[in-house]
Design a protein around this motif. Sequence first.
Motif, PDB file in Angstrom:
ATOM      1  N   HIS A 213      17.035 132.078  54.748  1.00  0.00           N
ATOM      2  CA  HIS A 213      16.247 133.295  54.576  1.00  0.00           C
ATOM      3  C   HIS A 213      16.124 133.659  53.093  1.00  0.00           C
ATOM      4  CE1 HIS A 213      14.915 137.397  55.285  1.00  0.00           C
ATOM      5  NE2 HIS A 213      15.991 137.875  54.696  1.00  0.00           N
ATOM      6  N   HIS A 245      18.472 139.135  47.369  1.00  0.00           N
ATOM      7  CA  HIS A 245      18.372 140.467  47.995  1.00  0.00           C
ATOM      8  C   HIS A 245      19.455 140.703  49.055  1.00  0.00           C
ATOM      9  CE1 HIS A 245      16.303 138.318  51.271  1.00  0.00           C
ATOM     10  NE2 HIS A 245      16.499 139.392  52.012  1.00  0.00           N
ATOM     11  N   ASP A 246      19.896 139.661  49.744  1.00  0.00           N
ATOM     12  CA  ASP A 246      20.914 139.829  50.796  1.00  0.00           C
ATOM     13  C   ASP A 246      22.299 139.377  50.341  1.00  0.00           C
ATOM     14  OD1 ASP A 246      19.719 141.064  52.959  1.00  0.00           O
ATOM     15  OD2 ASP A 246      18.922 139.209  53.807  1.00  0.00           O
ATOM     16  N   HIS A 299      15.981 147.208  49.644  1.00  0.00           N
ATOM     17  CA  HIS A 299      15.086 146.362  50.448  1.00  0.00           C
ATOM     18  C   HIS A 299      15.024 146.728  51.925  1.00  0.00           C
ATOM     19  CE1 HIS A 299      18.778 143.969  51.172  1.00  0.00           C
ATOM     20  NE2 HIS A 299      18.173 143.537  52.253  1.00  0.00           N
ATOM     21  N   ASP A 328      10.617 139.963  53.243  1.00  0.00           N
ATOM     22  CA  ASP A 328      11.875 139.971  53.993  1.00  0.00           C
ATOM     23  C   ASP A 328      11.587 140.138  55.489  1.00  0.00           C
ATOM     24  OD1 ASP A 328      14.607 140.195  54.532  1.00  0.00           O
ATOM     25  OD2 ASP A 328      14.648 142.347  54.140  1.00  0.00           O
TER      26      ASP A 328
HETATM   27 FE   LIG Z   1      16.793 139.921  54.183  1.00  0.00          FE
END
Ligand SMILES: [Fe+2]
Length: 396
Positions: A213, A245-246, A299, A328
């Motif tokens: 991802h 982002h994660d 996000h 996302d």
């Molecule tokens: Fe994500």
Amino acid sequence: MSDAVRFLTGLTQALAASTLYGEDHPAYRRAADAAFRQLQDLQKAEGITLDFSLLHGEVVFRERVVHELRAWEWTPRLAEAGIQRIEVTGEPSPDEFEEFLDLLAERVAGRPFDSSSVRHVGHGNIRFGQVSVHRPDDWAPAAATVLATLNYGLQEEYQAIHWVHDEVSRSGRLPLLEAEVIVQSLSVAMHAEQAAVLPLLQLKEFDQYTTTHSMNVAVLAMALAETLELGPAEVRAVGVAGLLHDLGKVRVPKEGVLKPGKLTEEERAEIQRHPAEGARILLAGDQPLDLAAVVAYEHHLMLDGSGYPCRHFQHDTHYGSRLVHVCDVYDALRTRRPYRDAWESETALQYIEQRAGLEFDPALAATFTDLIRRWDHRILAPPESPTAATNLQPAG
Ligand SMILES: [Fe+2]
Ligand SMILES: [Fe+2]
């Protein structure tokens, strides 16, 4: 940034790319070409003869300490590999520079070398070694050039991202340079494959979710940023923000992240910590990543103010966060989950369109859906066209 800093940073980016991907990879080729150009620029600005010393944690360029490179992680790394001094005495050819990079990469990778020796490259235009470099008379002629091939899948990038996540969860430290090199590499893949397909991966195993991802969001975010005609530096920054982002998920118990069924209140609360955790990691580095930290934090926030983390004061989210948010959600919907199948691309795009103005920035949603439809059209047009996902193997 001075030309000297630019050259040294470019040089170490090439070394990182060589370690991460090997010398035949286009990301390495690009980094090596950039470093060569940076050397030429530096010689144009400062004259042909250059010398650098890497001593006691400091970088010294022509007897001046380079303040921008204080606490640079590469100073001890290079010094420990026996690279304490680099001297340039002429104008190296591209082949000579290539050979120089190969020799440096060999040492940085810890392959055995004679630590007392000073290496001369090509016709002696570049040499490096321990301090007090003397020119021996027996320099070797130039080695063969390594030729580029553009034939590659995304396996190396996948493994490199996996490694970055492991490194963060093990040491708490983000290997920033490697993350930037991965983004460059994905950008190379995006352009190399442009005629056929966006280089996106399909999930094969659920526990690969965050890695796959992260990579897809980086690619989608860069593609969207390019469509919006952002400048190259901004496109890269958005790519890094998408990739990371994660990142906060490395600090959330895996059971919750990977749980197939419905989450309990506590598990949900744990997962919802990942934006703040990610921002904390990104702000703690030697060079805080401001945009990536903001994006990591924001996000999961919607345009209408809903989402998480819960905020005391409503304010608009950053443009970069809104951009990454669309990518996302699209990638999350396109991914098969234990409790549901992957959505068709068109269904996910319609979802984004329906929620434009509520969850998504309307202009970004419109540009994104248009961009993906154009790609989907290209993929669907020839019946036997390849998918980028087929070469992903689980990394273990
Ligand atoms: Fe994500
Ligand atoms: Fe997230």
